[in-house]
Every structure is written in structure tokens, then in C-alpha cells.
Design an enzyme around this catalytic site. Structure first.
Site, PDB file in Angstrom:
ATOM      1  N   ASP A 150       6.038   3.952 -11.497  1.00 49.23           N
ATOM      2  CA  ASP A 150       5.299   5.651 -11.347  1.00 49.23           C
ATOM      3  C   ASP A 150       5.938   6.424 -12.250  1.00 49.23           C
ATOM      4  O   ASP A 150       6.882   6.132 -13.046  1.00 49.23           O
ATOM      5  CB  ASP A 150       7.134   6.217  -9.600  1.00 49.23           C
ATOM      6  CG  ASP A 150       5.976   5.587  -8.326  1.00 49.23           C
ATOM      7  OD1 ASP A 150       4.925   4.916  -8.809  1.00 49.23           O
ATOM      8  OD2 ASP A 150       6.790   6.357  -7.609  1.00 49.23           O
ATOM      9  N   LYS A 202      -1.702   8.092  -5.449  1.00 43.78           N
ATOM     10  CA  LYS A 202      -2.137   8.151  -4.573  1.00 43.78           C
ATOM     11  C   LYS A 202      -2.529   9.138  -3.603  1.00 43.78           C
ATOM     12  O   LYS A 202      -2.534  10.723  -4.245  1.00 43.78           O
ATOM     13  CB  LYS A 202      -0.110   8.423  -4.153  1.00 43.78           C
ATOM     14  CG  LYS A 202       0.494   7.576  -4.138  1.00 43.78           C
ATOM     15  CD  LYS A 202       2.105   8.063  -4.035  1.00 43.78           C
ATOM     16  CE  LYS A 202       3.080   6.434  -4.638  1.00 43.78           C
ATOM     17  NZ  LYS A 202       2.460   5.206  -4.043  1.00 43.78           N
ATOM     18  N   GLY A 229      11.863   6.639  -2.339  1.00 39.69           N
ATOM     19  CA  GLY A 229      12.778   7.439  -2.865  1.00 39.69           C
ATOM     20  C   GLY A 229      14.013   7.006  -2.732  1.00 39.69           C
ATOM     21  O   GLY A 229      15.167   8.660  -2.549  1.00 39.69           O
ATOM     22  N   ARG A 257      10.593  -9.083   5.152  1.00 46.46           N
ATOM     23  CA  ARG A 257      10.913 -10.698   6.038  1.00 46.46           C
ATOM     24  C   ARG A 257       9.676 -10.201   7.214  1.00 46.46           C
ATOM     25  O   ARG A 257       9.933 -11.644   7.591  1.00 46.46           O
ATOM     26  CB  ARG A 257      12.056 -10.598   6.525  1.00 46.46           C
ATOM     27  CG  ARG A 257      12.890 -11.418   5.480  1.00 46.46           C
ATOM     28  CD  ARG A 257      14.278 -11.077   5.482  1.00 46.46           C
ATOM     29  NE  ARG A 257      15.575 -12.421   4.614  1.00 46.46           N
ATOM     30  CZ  ARG A 257      15.860 -13.575   4.368  1.00 46.46           C
ATOM     31  NH1 ARG A 257      14.306 -13.769   4.920  1.00 46.46           N
ATOM     32  NH2 ARG A 257      16.426 -13.568   3.122  1.00 46.46           N
ATOM     33  N   GLY A 302      12.577   1.330  -2.428  1.00 52.86           N
ATOM     34  CA  GLY A 302      13.286   1.565  -3.120  1.00 52.86           C
ATOM     35  C   GLY A 302      14.129   0.177  -3.501  1.00 52.86           C
ATOM     36  O   GLY A 302      15.762  -0.251  -3.883  1.00 52.86           O
ATOM     37  N   GLY A 354       9.660   3.061  -7.723  1.00 55.53           N
ATOM     38  CA  GLY A 354       8.887   4.379  -8.044  1.00 55.53           C
ATOM     39  C   GLY A 354      10.168   5.415  -8.479  1.00 55.53           C
ATOM     40  O   GLY A 354      10.096   5.322 -10.000  1.00 55.53           O
ATOM     41  N   SER A 355      11.081   5.700  -7.745  1.00 54.86           N
ATOM     42  CA  SER A 355      12.312   6.513  -8.619  1.00 54.86           C
ATOM     43  C   SER A 355      13.115   5.244  -9.173  1.00 54.86           C
ATOM     44  O   SER A 355      13.386   6.339 -10.243  1.00 54.86           O
ATOM     45  CB  SER A 355      12.160   7.429  -7.275  1.00 54.86           C
ATOM     46  OG  SER A 355      11.792   7.782  -6.746  1.00 54.86           O
TER      47      SER A 355
END
Lengths: 293, 195
Positions: free
Chosen positions: A23, A80, A152, A164, A213, A234-235
Site C-alpha cells: 500500500d 481500490k 489496518g 486456514r 494484518g 497495507g499499513s
């Protein structure tokens, strides 16, 4: 000459395998990501952690931001669109982005239907928490799938759970006697013909990345071990203390996820990771993974 | 004693190349480090992101040894990003490369993903006696083209007047992705080069 075929759409995702999609919110960040070895970037106005903090309605990024990032990056640029917002998707296609993420990180625009993605020239990636969700998205034309995780948060637990879950359901589907497949397809809300494709190949018919995450090289390697083809971060990079170093380390971890001595080496001295959020502390209504139908 | 072909597996579509080679009955494996490179007789460099692969090759000290192997005569085939990494010059770029193919390449020459295309390509070198010659289904994804070639390089196919398949002795390169189709003729041609 043919364009926008399924083979071209799924083919680009094949080229991204074993790579990290990062990101970015500025051309400078895009440069750092490319220098670090990212295989693509996701052009955003705000990273998910900031979207979460800001609250309100999150929409497609300003086209100027996306365009500026496209100008500096030589690698593919993704962007996005809101779930179901096919006009935002058309705008991104007109801008010439290389992949659209129909994403739960943004506020959904349609509470019943996702975008009919088959009709576009540009390919789409979509999130999922389970096999039914993945196969519904593929039926709508998604050419790449990713876990939703909980964006995030810097907390990998939801991405692990979703990965999983998908893998477990694939194994179950493949082991079923043929007479029980139609009922299982009904139970998980998946199109029957795509269930048969999964049984034939023993895997999803498109590339499957991890997302939501991932914050450390070890997180990325963990997702590769669980069977993902690559990762979105991402973050986790630009909310950390030393983005360039962490970005490079995560790229190396994805290629060498089985080499623990190397993982030990590349995990050293990366500076502060992003601050994580415990999932149970997020009210259910604010969990992004619940978005999507 | 069969030949062993390694597919560089740092990033990209390496799995598909391994499958394509195995379909032809040869031993094919993924290679990720120098030890594994040393164990193979020929190599394929797959499609993916050339900047990512070049960076990883450099970081792990594989770029120079691999270049030396190729210069010493190891057959190599690069598709798309693999082609870019093989070329001597990459237009407007200083990114790491092997640079063993005497050619100038332009990345993303046809445009962005929305401009990617499939087409039937005339590739006369794939013709075999006793086989009816058919055009090759070529998949171009954000593909490069070769702008110039040196005297040792043969152009095998063109699109819109630009080279998309070339050979320089034991080095083969294509802008397109035969590994994404069921047509094995391009891989068969490479195996013929190896023997």
C-alpha cells in the site's frame, strides 16, 4: 488479437506470485516500495490504519493521487473501489490501473451485490473469509483472491483464520463423494461448476494472496507456509519506523519463507513495527471483514 | 542421463514453467540459490517483475555467478521479465540485469494491463518435419519488446514490426508467456537448443 480475456487477467496475477504488494499513498512511497522489490503497489489516499482512525465513509482515491503513482512506478499499480461501486471501478479502469481491488477496506456502496467483474477489461482481486465467498467472487469474474484478514490492525490472526478456513474447506470439498458436492456447494453458497474446478485442481482456480494484518517478515513467511501465493502489506510498512528496511525484509521473507536462518537475519534491527490492535477490542460493526456478501 | 532444467523461483510464474517442462518429460526443478543453480544443466528465467527478481539476485550475490554460467555456455530461456533480465540495455533504467543478450529492451512497451493481449504468432523456427505448421498462441502481459539487436542475435518473431522472440546462440528470449498455454512447442524448441 484479443484483450481482457480471463487468461490475461489471471495471468498477471500469476506473474505477481511469490511477491509482495504494498500500500502506498504518495509517489515517494511508491518509489521506496519499488526499490525494496515490491511486485506491485496499491495506490491509496489513506492506508487502512488511517481509514480506521478517521472513520466516516471511505471512498475510491482521488484520481490525481492514483495517476501520480502510476507515473513513477514501473511495476503494476492497483487501486481500490468500494464493494458494488461499478462506476468507481470504471473510473479506475479509464485511468489505466493494472488491477482493481473491490475492497472491504472502503465503505461498501451496495449492501447486496458485488461488481459484475466479467464485463471489465481490467482484472479484479477480491477478499474472502471462506471458500464460499472466494468462489462467489470468482463466479463474478475476480481473477485473483486474497484473504480479508482485519485490515489496518497489524494483527495477523484474522488472515491466518481466513486462510486456514479456505484451505480446510478445499480439502473437505476434494474429499467428498461426488454425490454430495451439490449439497455442499449449496451449503457454502458457491457455484457448483467452480466447486468441480476446485476438486479437479485441488486448489483455487486463481492465485490466492494473504492480506489484512501482516506487519513483519515472519508474518509474511507464516502466510506463505499456510499456502498463500504471496502477500499484500497495507499499513504494516509505511506505519512502521523504517519503511524502506521493513519493505525489503518482507520481500526477502516471502521468497525464502522456508529458510529460518535467513529469516532470523532479515528480521534483525527493523525498527519499530506498526502499533497493533487486538481484534476483540474492535466493535463488531467496525470490523472491515464483515463487509461483503 | 537426462538433462536437468532449473527454473529461477525467486518470484513470478515459475510453477507454470516447471509444469510445461515436465509435460515434455524432462526433469525440471525450482532453483532459489547458487547451490541449486550449480546442480542444473540449463535454466529458465520466468515472467514476473524484473525489478523484483533483479533486486533479489543482487541481494543474494547470485547475479554475477549466474551471468558467468551463462557466458560459459549454459543454455538459458527468459520469458517476459526473464527477457528483460537477459538484455544488455534496458531503456531508461539502471535496474540490475544479467546483460548477456546483445539487445536493447523497452519495458511495458504495449502499455498497461488493459492493453495486454493474446494473439496468434508466426514462429517459423517451431516448424518440424511431419507436423503441420500452426501459428503459436502468444500471451502478452504488460510485455516488453526488443528495440535493437546486435549482429549475433536472430529475430524469431515480430509484432507490429518489433521483435518479441530472439535467439543468440544458447540464449533464447520471448516477450510472451508460453507457460500460460498448453502449447509446448516453445519449450520443446528450447530443449532442442540444450541438447
Amino acid at each position: 488479437m484479443e484483450q481482457g480475456t480471463l487468461r490475461l487477467k489471471t495471468g498477471l496475477a500469476e506473474m505477481l506470485k511469490g511477491g509482495v504488494i504494498m500500500d502506498v499513498t504518495t509517489p515517494e512511497q511508491a518509489k521506496i516500495a519499488e526499490e525494496a522489490g515490491a511486485c506491485a503497489v496499491m495506490a491509496l489516499e489513506r492506508v487502512p490504519a488511517d481509514i480506521r482512525a478517521a472513520g466516516g465513509v471511505a471512498r475510491m482515491a482521488d484520481p490525481t493521487i492514483v495517476k501520480k503513482i502510476m507515473e513513477v512506478a514501473s511495476i503494476p499499480v492497483m487501486a481500490k473501489a468500494r464493494i458494488g461501486h461499478f462506476v468507481e471501478a470504471r473510473v479506475l479502469e479509464a485511468l489505466g490501473v493494472d488491477y482493481i481491488d473491490e475492497s472491504e477496506v472502503l465503505t461498501p456502496a451496495d449492501d447486496r451485490y458485488h461488481i459484475d467483474k466479467r464485463d471489465f477489461t481490467v482484472p479484479f482481486v477480491c477478499g474472502c473469509r471462506n471458500l464460499g465467498e472466494a468462489l462467489r467472487r470468482i463466479a463474478e469474474g475476480a481473477a485473483m483472491i486474497r484473504t480479508k484478514g482485519e485490515p489496518g490492525t497489524g494483527n495477523v490472526v484474522e488472515a491466518v483464520r481466513h486462510c486456514r478456513q479456505v484451505m480446510d474447506e478445499i480439502r473437505h470439498l476434494c474429499a467428498l463423494p461426488e454425490a454430495e458436492v451439490a449439497n455442499y456447494a449449496k451449503e457454502i453458497g458457491a457455484p457448483l461448476e467452480i466447486c468441480f474446478m476446485v476438486r479437479k485442481e485441488g486448489r483455487l482456480p486463481v492465485v490466492n494472496f494473504a492480506a489484512g494484518g501482516i506487519a513483519t517478515p515472519a508474518d509474511a513467511a507464516l502466510m506463505m507456509h499456510l499456502g498463500c501465493d504471496g502477500v499484500f502489506v497495507g499499513s504494516g510498512i509505511f506505519k512502521s519506523g523504517d519503511p524502506a528496511k521493513r519493505a525489503k525484509a518482507i520481500v526477502q521473507a516471502v521468497t525464502n519463507y522456508k529458510d529460518y536462518a535467513m529469516l532470523a537475519e532479515i528480521s534483525r534491527d527493523l525498527g519499530e513495527p506498526m502499533v497493533g490492535i487486538e481484534i476483540s477490542s474492535i466493535p463488531e460493526a467496525q470490523r472491515m471483514q464483515e463487509r461483503g456478501w | 542421463m537426462g538433462m536437468r532444467i532449473g527454473v529461477l523461483a525467486l518470484q513470478g510464474a515459475f510453477r507454470e514453467h516447471v509444469v510445461s517442462l515436465k509435460r515434455l518429460g524432462v526433469e525440471a526443478c525450482e532453483v532459489r540459490n547458487l547451490r541449486e543453480i550449480d546442480s542444473v544443466d540449463a535454466m529458465v528465467i520466468p515472467g514476473g517483475e524484473s525489478t523484483t527478481m533483479g533486486k533479489l539476485l543482487t541481494d543474494w550475490g547470485m547475479l554475477t555467478p549466474l551471468r558467468t554460467r551463462i557466458e560459459a555456455g549454459m543454455p538459458v530461456y527468459g520469458s517476459c521479465a526473464g527477457l528483460i533480465l537477459l538484455c544488455r540495455e534496458i531503456e531508461n533504467s539502471t535496474q540490475p540485469r544479467l546483460g548477456v543478450l546483445d539487445a536493447v529492451v523497452r519495458r511495458n512497451a504495449f502499455g498497461r494491463q488493459v492493453d495486454s493481449f493474446e494473439t496468434l504468432l508466426d514462429l517459423p523456427v517451431l516448424a518440424r518435419q511431419g507436423e503441420e505448421h500452426q501459428p503459436f498462441p502468444a500471451v502478452f502481459i504488460r510485455a516488453p519488446v526488443i528495440l535493437q539487436v546486435g549482429p549475433q542475435v536472430d529475430v524469431l518473431a515480430e509484432v507490429k514490426g518489433q521483435a518479441v522472440a530472439v535467439r543468440q546462440g544458447h540464449i533464447l528470449a520471448t516477450s510472451f508467456h508460453p507457460e500460460l498455454t498448453r502449447d509446448s512447442r516453445m519449450h520443446r524448441y528450447f530443449l532442442d537448443m540444450c541438447s
